[in-house]
Design a protein around this motif. Structure first.
Motif, mmCIF file in Angstrom:
data_model
loop_
_atom_site.group_PDB
_atom_site.id
_atom_site.type_symbol
_atom_site.label_atom_id
_atom_site.label_comp_id
_atom_site.label_asym_id
_atom_site.label_seq_id
_atom_site.Cartn_x
_atom_site.Cartn_y
_atom_site.Cartn_z
ATOM 1 N N LEU A 156 0.837 -1.200 0.000
ATOM 2 C CA LEU A 156 0.000 0.000 0.000
ATOM 3 C C LEU A 156 0.868 1.245 0.000
ATOM 4 O O LEU A 156 0.547 2.242 -0.651
ATOM 5 N N MET A 157 2.002 1.183 0.729
ATOM 6 C CA MET A 157 2.939 2.323 0.713
ATOM 7 C C MET A 157 3.361 2.626 -0.711
ATOM 8 O O MET A 157 3.349 3.760 -1.158
ATOM 9 N N LEU A 158 3.735 1.547 -1.417
ATOM 10 C CA LEU A 158 4.205 1.708 -2.789
ATOM 11 C C LEU A 158 3.091 2.300 -3.653
ATOM 12 O O LEU A 158 3.301 3.264 -4.389
ATOM 13 N N LEU A 159 1.884 1.739 -3.517
ATOM 14 C CA LEU A 159 0.759 2.192 -4.335
ATOM 15 C C LEU A 159 0.439 3.653 -4.056
ATOM 16 O O LEU A 159 0.346 4.476 -4.977
ATOM 17 N N PHE A 160 0.297 4.002 -2.775
ATOM 18 C CA PHE A 160 -0.051 5.383 -2.440
ATOM 19 C C PHE A 160 1.076 6.329 -2.818
ATOM 20 O O PHE A 160 0.827 7.452 -3.257
ATOM 21 N N GLY A 161 2.321 5.854 -2.646
ATOM 22 C CA GLY A 161 3.458 6.695 -3.030
ATOM 23 C C GLY A 161 3.417 7.018 -4.503
ATOM 24 O O GLY A 161 3.536 8.183 -4.907
ATOM 25 N N VAL A 162 3.224 5.967 -5.325
ATOM 26 C CA VAL A 162 3.185 6.190 -6.776
ATOM 27 C C VAL A 162 2.006 7.096 -7.127
ATOM 28 O O VAL A 162 2.132 8.020 -7.932
ATOM 29 N N ALA A 163 0.859 6.865 -6.476
ATOM 30 C CA ALA A 163 -0.316 7.696 -6.757
ATOM 31 C C ALA A 163 -0.031 9.144 -6.404
ATOM 32 O O ALA A 163 -0.390 10.063 -7.156
#
Lengths: 311, 461
Positions: free
Chosen positions: B105-112
């Protein structure tokens, strides 16, 4: 041609006969699996085993006259409608086919509305408008097309999950978004069609004071019937044909299966014995409308590729 | 600014005097202040609605960054995080769990968040440009566009912005964002190996090293899958192309009767949903399937043929089934083009005494290659990515080496699918995805180049 010698004419005739026999054999090979699946859908005993496809009446007659033929087959093929009945009425069991059918229908109706709008908008813009980001957009579309489509599937799943679209009835919304979301990239065919509409028509309209929006909705769209029908049909068919995305997003939610996921599951090891005949029945039920749509689509595709306004 | 100059030269056709550089260089105080407070320049020239819109968007972005965005970016750089831990709660006298982190989720939210930031930067540029434009218009004694005029232009001169807004949003959210997300996974250790399924870290190029080495089990699987992918793509493409063309030619012959009838029959099998025909084929070639039943009855085979259990047999069956699937499509594509080959070419060949075989190789094939070259390339790249045929027929099997994660008929794409969905080696799957892209890009580049030179050598027109 009239002076052709006798042997040449005979040669031509034999090659002609040969070609037709060859085509007949090939056509038989190509049609055989279709006949096979239709036969299976009327088969009465469960399982993969197909002992004979000879109708029982004929088999018994053959046996009477030639007792030694078909020694190990006692009963012939007795067609039954039970598989279809089971498919449409046995909704309490693992596979609720009417529900799957309804799911897929809902999804495909929304998908085709949204994607047709996306595809037509993008193609019109790429064909008629000139702006700075036009070339870059087309190049990006080309590059994105080179990534395997479902490489992003896992990511799409998590994105949908983080906005709460992977549980319950929202699965249908999620599937609509997945099927129509990226459709703006497949604009090439419709763009090619719009390119064939003469620009002089647009220019005449501008002189009369029309805006670009009016040209798009009142002139281009009405002239583009074949390509609109083609686009709509193609996006309508996508949810019926796709099975990877549907499988990943539905997971084990049986109530929201689309037809293809359901049919695929019927052939899993634990169900194949009792559901193989129903699979065939389901496949026949799905294939008939799809075949009709495909034929219509091909017709409009040919018209579309041939161009819009002649001369 | 050399970059600005180069950009100007390239886009001369769309040269815009209201650029960011000009705004910074020649803007007045309001325009320059718009860099900090978006929309200020618009307010100063009386474009209240537009200025307000810019201001609200800026406020929203700042609010978002303070509330969650900044920490998302920090998490993206750091990744990892704390695992869920058990601790003793004295007051309640029970064990409780701290909430663990989830690197995914960190990765996803970071990319978003990165995407949102990029969109904000574009917005910032737009506001600066519009402020400068309003300034220029005022200086030249013109009235800046009113809000109503702006809306109207969105349906006329700027129609492309209106029409593209939603489709591009769709593409960004459902294609580009997930793709960036997946690509970044290739540089992490997100896999079930050493149980890095909730907490994972950046590892740089380590995964690429694993793929390319010949010694690791993954490396071996990769090279064998890559080899088979290319072999499959070549066979599948050319067998379909040549045989489909021959079929189309035979149907198109002057003396063939019932052309429409033959075409319809072959089209029928193309029209069936692919998953139906492929699943049917799979069961037909099963151990108990009808093909084995027939073979045993009429050829007295003692054992059923292991179509899906023998690597070589499975590969052959897949290619043969693919011919069955693909020929009708080629026929549909090719028929129209065949009818356009100039008749005089054939007449000339006949006069020179060329037989049908020679005519095919000297006239039909070169002409068809010339016209349908792009189709051939798309079908080749399509075959590299042909998930359906392999997955629905053999499922990638047989798996002969139990330690390996791929079967003998796995293409790169089906292996990718298995690695991510079934086996949870997400990082390796991401690397495979990137490699597939590289293969596709190389093939397309080479072949497009080839068809280009071909065109120059002998134009058929």
């Amino acid at each position: 041609m009239k002076k052709m010698s006798k042997s040449a004419r005979i040669g031509k005739k034999t090659s002609n006969v040969f070609v037709h026999i060859l085509l007949g054999v090939l056509a038989f090979i190509w049609i055989l699996p279709i006949l096979f699946i239709i036969m299976v859908s009327f088969k009465s005993d469960p399982g993969l085993q197909v002992r004979t496809l000879l109708p029982d009446v004929i088999l018994q007659k053959v046996k009477l006259s030639h007792p030694d033929m078909f020694a190990n087959v006692t009963r012939g093929f007795i067609p039954t409608l039970d598989n279809y009945k089971k498919l449409f009425t046995d909704t309490t069991n693992v596979f609720n086919f009417p529900q799957m059918f309804l799911n897929t229908l809902i999804i495909s109706i929304f998908t085709c509305i949204i994607s047709a709008f996306f595809v037509l908008s993008v193609s019109y813009v790429m064909s008629r408008m000139r702006f700075k980001m036009r070339k870059p957009f087309m190049n990006v579309a080309l590059i994105l097309g080179m990534f395997p489509g479902f490489m992003s599937m896992i990511a799409v799943y998590y994105i949908l999950k983080s906005i709460g679209l992977t549980e319950g009835a929202m699965i249908r919304v999620a599937l609509v978004m997945v099927y129509s979301g990226g459709s703006g990239l497949s604009f090439y065919i419709a763009k090619g069609f719009f390119d064939t509409i003469p620009k002089s028509i647009d220019e005449a309209a501008y002189i009369d004071g029309a805006t670009r929006w009016q040209v798009f909705t009142r002139i281009t769209i009405p002239l583009s019937k074949p390509i609109i029908v083609y686009t709509v049909l193609q996006s309508f068919m996508a949810p019926w044909l796709d099975f990877i995305f549907a499988k990943v997003i539905c997971r084990a939610n049986k109530d929201y299966f689309t037809v293809s996921v359901g049919l695929w599951n019927m052939l899993e090891k634990e169900y194949i014995y009792s559901w193989f005949n129903c699979f065939a029945a389901g496949a026949v039920c799905i294939s008939i409308p799809i075949i009709i749509l495909f034929m219509v689509m091909q017709k409009f595709y040919r018209e579309g590729v041939a161009g819009a306004v002649k001369g | 600014m050399p970059k600005g100059k180069a950009g100007k030269k390239k886009n001369k056709e769309f040269y815009n005097p209201y650029s960011v550089t000009n705004a910074v260089k020649k803007g007045d105080i309001f325009t320059r202040l718009s860099m900090l407070i978006m929309g200020l320049g618009n307010f100063a020239r009386g474009q209240i609605a537009k200025g307000l819109a810019f201001l609200i968007l800026e406020a929203a972005y700042i609010f978002f960054m303070i509330k969650t965005g900044a920490s998302c970016i920090a998490d993206l750089i750091r990744l990892g995080g704390a695992e869920q831990q058990k601790y003793w709660n004295e007051a309640k006298q029970v064990y409780e769990y701290t909430q663990g982190d989830n690197s995914l989720l960190m990765l996803l939210f970071g990319v978003a968040t990165l995407f949102i930031t990029i969109i904000f930067i574009l917005l910032w540029r737009a506001s600066l440009k519009s402020a400068y434009k309003a300034q220029c218009m005022k200086e030249n004694g013109k009235k800046p566009d009113t809000f109503v005029q702006d809306i109207k232009s969105l349906f006329d001169k700027n129609l492309h912005k209106t029409l593209l807004a939603l489709p591009v949003t769709g593409v960004v959210v459902f294609t580009i964002l997930p793709l960036v997300f997946m690509i970044s996974m290739a540089f992490t250790n997100y896999s079930k190996l050493d149980s890095h399924l909730t907490i994972f870290n950046w590892v740089g190029l380590e995964n690429f090293g694993k793929i390319f080495s010949f010694n690791s089990s993954i490396g071996k699987s990769f090279w064998s899958a890559l080899g088979w992918t290319l072999i499959w793509a070549v066979f599948a493409t050319f067998s379909n192309y040549i045989l489909g063309m021959i079929l189309a030619i035979v149907i198109n012959r002057k003396n063939t009767r019932g052309k429409a009838f033959w075409r319809t029959i072959f089209m029928l099998s193309a029209a069936i949903p692919q998953f139906v025909s492929l699943l049917l084929m799979r069961t037909m070639f099963n151990r108990e399937g009808i093909i084995n039943t027939l073979l045993q009855r009429y050829f007295n085979l003692s054992e059923p043929m292991p179509f899906w259990d023998n690597a070589m047999l499975a590969r052959i069956v897949i290619i043969v089934v693919n011919i069955w699937i693909g020929i009708p499509f080629t026929m549909l594509q090719v028929t129209g083009v065949l009818q356009n080959i100039p008749e005089d070419l054939y007449e000339a060949a006949k006069v020179d005494g060329a037989g049908p075989v020679k005519t095919f190789f000297k006239i039909t094939l070169p002409y068809m290659l010339f016209v349908t070259g792009p189709y051939l390339i798309t079908s080749f790249t399509g075959n590299i990515n042909n998930f359906n045929v392999i997955y629905l027929l053999s499922g990638g099997g047989p798996v002969t080496d139990l330690s390996s994660t791929s079967g003998k008929t796995d293409l790169l794409v089906t292996w990718l699918y298995k690695l991510s969905v079934d086996q949870q080696y997400y990082n390796i799957a991401a690397v495979i995805g990137i490699m597939t892209f590289v293969v596709m890009a190389v093939v397309s580049l080479i072949t497009y180049h080839r068809t280009g030179s071909y065109k120059n050598e002998e134009g058929f027109q």
